[in-house]
Design a protein around this motif. Sequence first.
Motif, PDB file in Angstrom:
ATOM      1  N   CYS A  96     -36.982 -47.994  12.118  1.00 54.15           N
ATOM      2  CA  CYS A  96     -35.973 -46.826  12.446  1.00 54.15           C
ATOM      3  C   CYS A  96     -36.350 -45.192  12.100  1.00 54.15           C
ATOM      4  O   CYS A  96     -37.162 -43.621  12.653  1.00 54.15           O
ATOM      5  N   LEU A  97     -36.438 -45.557  10.885  1.00 60.94           N
ATOM      6  CA  LEU A  97     -36.654 -44.130  10.188  1.00 60.94           C
ATOM      7  C   LEU A  97     -38.202 -43.787   9.680  1.00 60.94           C
ATOM      8  O   LEU A  97     -38.156 -42.104  10.952  1.00 60.94           O
ATOM      9  N   PRO A  98     -39.210 -44.632  10.247  1.00 61.95           N
ATOM     10  CA  PRO A  98     -40.272 -43.997  10.466  1.00 61.95           C
ATOM     11  C   PRO A  98     -40.690 -43.894  12.218  1.00 61.95           C
ATOM     12  O   PRO A  98     -41.384 -42.017  13.133  1.00 61.95           O
ATOM     13  N   ALA A  99     -40.050 -44.412  13.247  1.00 68.56           N
ATOM     14  CA  ALA A  99     -40.311 -44.295  14.908  1.00 68.56           C
ATOM     15  C   ALA A  99     -39.288 -42.333  14.945  1.00 68.56           C
ATOM     16  O   ALA A  99     -40.235 -41.637  15.754  1.00 68.56           O
ATOM     17  N   LEU A 100     -38.844 -42.494  13.943  1.00 68.78           N
ATOM     18  CA  LEU A 100     -37.914 -41.210  14.559  1.00 68.78           C
ATOM     19  C   LEU A 100     -38.120 -39.785  14.239  1.00 68.78           C
ATOM     20  O   LEU A 100     -38.447 -38.898  14.514  1.00 68.78           O
ATOM     21  N   PHE A 101     -38.617 -39.968  12.874  1.00 65.52           N
ATOM     22  CA  PHE A 101     -39.475 -39.110  11.726  1.00 65.52           C
ATOM     23  C   PHE A 101     -40.655 -38.316  12.871  1.00 65.52           C
ATOM     24  O   PHE A 101     -41.602 -37.329  12.480  1.00 65.52           O
ATOM     25  N   LYS A 102     -41.647 -39.569  13.356  1.00 64.39           N
ATOM     26  CA  LYS A 102     -42.586 -39.636  14.199  1.00 64.39           C
ATOM     27  C   LYS A 102     -43.034 -38.867  15.059  1.00 64.39           C
ATOM     28  O   LYS A 102     -43.223 -37.719  15.199  1.00 64.39           O
ATOM     29  N   THR A 103     -41.389 -38.703  16.016  1.00 67.69           N
ATOM     30  CA  THR A 103     -40.894 -36.904  16.289  1.00 67.69           C
ATOM     31  C   THR A 103     -41.524 -36.024  16.346  1.00 67.69           C
ATOM     32  O   THR A 103     -41.363 -35.593  17.148  1.00 67.69           O
ATOM     33  N   PHE A 104     -41.253 -35.443  15.268  1.00 66.80           N
ATOM     34  CA  PHE A 104     -41.193 -34.130  14.585  1.00 66.80           C
ATOM     35  C   PHE A 104     -42.757 -33.416  14.443  1.00 66.80           C
ATOM     36  O   PHE A 104     -42.594 -32.131  14.840  1.00 66.80           O
ATOM     37  N   TRP A 105     -43.767 -34.588  14.424  1.00 64.73           N
ATOM     38  CA  TRP A 105     -44.799 -34.126  14.353  1.00 64.73           C
ATOM     39  C   TRP A 105     -45.419 -34.281  15.852  1.00 64.73           C
ATOM     40  O   TRP A 105     -46.804 -34.025  15.650  1.00 64.73           O
ATOM     41  N   SER A 106     -45.285 -34.394  16.748  1.00 65.30           N
ATOM     42  CA  SER A 106     -45.623 -34.382  17.741  1.00 65.30           C
ATOM     43  C   SER A 106     -45.484 -33.322  18.912  1.00 65.30           C
ATOM     44  O   SER A 106     -44.061 -33.522  18.380  1.00 65.30           O
ATOM     45  N   VAL A 107     -46.512 -32.707  19.893  1.00 60.84           N
ATOM     46  CA  VAL A 107     -46.236 -32.276  21.173  1.00 60.84           C
ATOM     47  C   VAL A 107     -46.386 -33.012  22.018  1.00 60.84           C
ATOM     48  O   VAL A 107     -47.506 -33.805  22.326  1.00 60.84           O
ATOM     49  N   GLY A 108     -46.013 -31.797  23.277  1.00 65.01           N
ATOM     50  CA  GLY A 108     -46.313 -32.755  24.814  1.00 65.01           C
ATOM     51  C   GLY A 108     -46.431 -34.306  24.902  1.00 65.01           C
ATOM     52  O   GLY A 108     -45.570 -35.118  24.801  1.00 65.01           O
ATOM     53  N   GLU A 109     -47.141 -34.557  25.611  1.00 63.74           N
ATOM     54  CA  GLU A 109     -47.459 -35.936  26.009  1.00 63.74           C
ATOM     55  C   GLU A 109     -47.207 -36.579  24.983  1.00 63.74           C
ATOM     56  O   GLU A 109     -46.675 -37.856  24.953  1.00 63.74           O
ATOM     57  N   GLN A 110     -48.163 -36.707  24.290  1.00 62.06           N
ATOM     58  CA  GLN A 110     -47.225 -37.779  22.444  1.00 62.06           C
ATOM     59  C   GLN A 110     -46.295 -37.730  22.058  1.00 62.06           C
ATOM     60  O   GLN A 110     -45.230 -38.729  21.897  1.00 62.06           O
ATOM     61  N   TYR A 111     -45.739 -36.122  21.844  1.00 62.34           N
ATOM     62  CA  TYR A 111     -43.681 -36.209  21.800  1.00 62.34           C
ATOM     63  C   TYR A 111     -43.004 -37.116  22.886  1.00 62.34           C
ATOM     64  O   TYR A 111     -42.413 -38.216  22.243  1.00 62.34           O
ATOM     65  N   ASP A 112     -43.822 -37.454  24.000  1.00 61.78           N
ATOM     66  CA  ASP A 112     -42.774 -37.724  25.119  1.00 61.78           C
ATOM     67  C   ASP A 112     -42.991 -39.475  24.949  1.00 61.78           C
ATOM     68  O   ASP A 112     -41.901 -40.285  25.375  1.00 61.78           O
ATOM     69  N   LYS A 113     -44.091 -39.499  24.492  1.00 59.64           N
ATOM     70  CA  LYS A 113     -45.009 -40.894  24.056  1.00 59.64           C
ATOM     71  C   LYS A 113     -43.731 -41.520  23.093  1.00 59.64           C
ATOM     72  O   LYS A 113     -43.412 -42.299  22.609  1.00 59.64           O
TER      73      LYS A 113
END
Lengths: 233, 229
Positions: A104-121
Amino acid sequence: MEEVKLFGHPASPFSCRVEIALKLKGVHYDFIAEDPSNKSPQLLQYNPVHKKIPVLLHNGKPIAESLVILEYIDEVWKTNPILPQNPHEKAKARFWANYVEEKCLPALFKTFWSVGEQYDKDKAEAGEVLKFLEDELQGKKFFGGDSIGLVDIVANFMAFWFRTIQEALGLDVLTKDNFPKLWEWAENYVNCSDINQFLPPKDKLIAIFPPPYMGQHLVAFFQSRLAAAAAAK
Amino acid sequence: MATKPVKLLGFWDSPYVNRVQFALNLKSIDHEFIEENILSKSELLLRSNPVQKKIPVLIHGDEPICESLNIVQYIDEVWTDGPSILPSHPRDRAMSRFWAAYIDEKWLPLLWEVYEAKEEDSRTTLLEKVREGLVLLEAAFVKCSKGKAFFGGDSIGYLDIALGGCLGWLKGIEKLASVKLLDETKTPALLGWAETFCSNEAAKNVVPEPEKLNKCLKEFQAQAAAATK
């Protein structure tokens, strides 16, 4: 006479976990606030392998790594058990605690650093991880049942740190609509007096995130996202 | 509770599965070993571990328990007749858990990365990191064992099992890359420990032979690569 010290940081979810456990058990301790950019000689002496907080010092003997510390606390101080007594239930609690920490921790925090399509993914991937926790909470107020247990303590970053920063960035990874049980759990959690006394003020948390050791480029990226989110409101 | 049937879903080439096998042997627990094909997972595995879909899974009665170190602790807590796996003092238990976590988070993944490394340079760097970790574990061994044969003292304990599970891959890498990772100069105590551990009843028919392991892992990598094309 027991001597208990905790080397930690007032805004760290990891040392917060230990504080919650010590509070639940009614253990008095001295809190020694560490500066991550200027670690004390004692911290480096007590945790030479990882050089990180939290470190619990019990009668002069150090224990490091928050999950290890939590089990230690539960074994030494028997009031308000954090882990179930039944071996199978205990194994389940340990499983979910590891799942929260490692998936959970890595998966959630990853979303802070991506935008656009990568964020959706990244958001979709985080959702897949959270789904199992949503299911696990069915019929329960906390992961530990009626009261807070190991999994709840370990998941503290989800209830407060993640949601605070998510809100500041205008993200929608963990919302009341998409994860109603988790949202309700988080609200109950942060309103617990055994917990909320250890949560840093939201604006302070946002001001110091991300920690500098993560890299200046991430600090700059975060600042620009914050500004964009504020402008969008 | 201890009398319900026991099944272990796994495969002999996995350090995580080996750990559970050591624990089952130490406690003389009768069990059925169900071999899993990681590239074609059984219904039973997917049903028993729907979250991670990974081996090992211990099925006790009809209750599944997942994650190797979790399973080892479970075995220790349920089968209290046999020798204890975790130390009795909370501080020693914390030490064992700390080093087991270090192995799983920082060190064991390096071994798989060595097997996956395509270039000589990256392999060399990884091997150096493996050696650095072993130096730390050597110091941990000296401290924990207090001059005795195992991390657990006179008998095999939690940390012996955690690190012992890695011996298959460690020896496999030594053979594959023609290197010595455990050596007389930097890690003499661990070198002695590895030999003692591997000849122990609980471990001797479990730790895979390097050549057989390497052949199996090579086939697995080829199949995995073909499956993703």
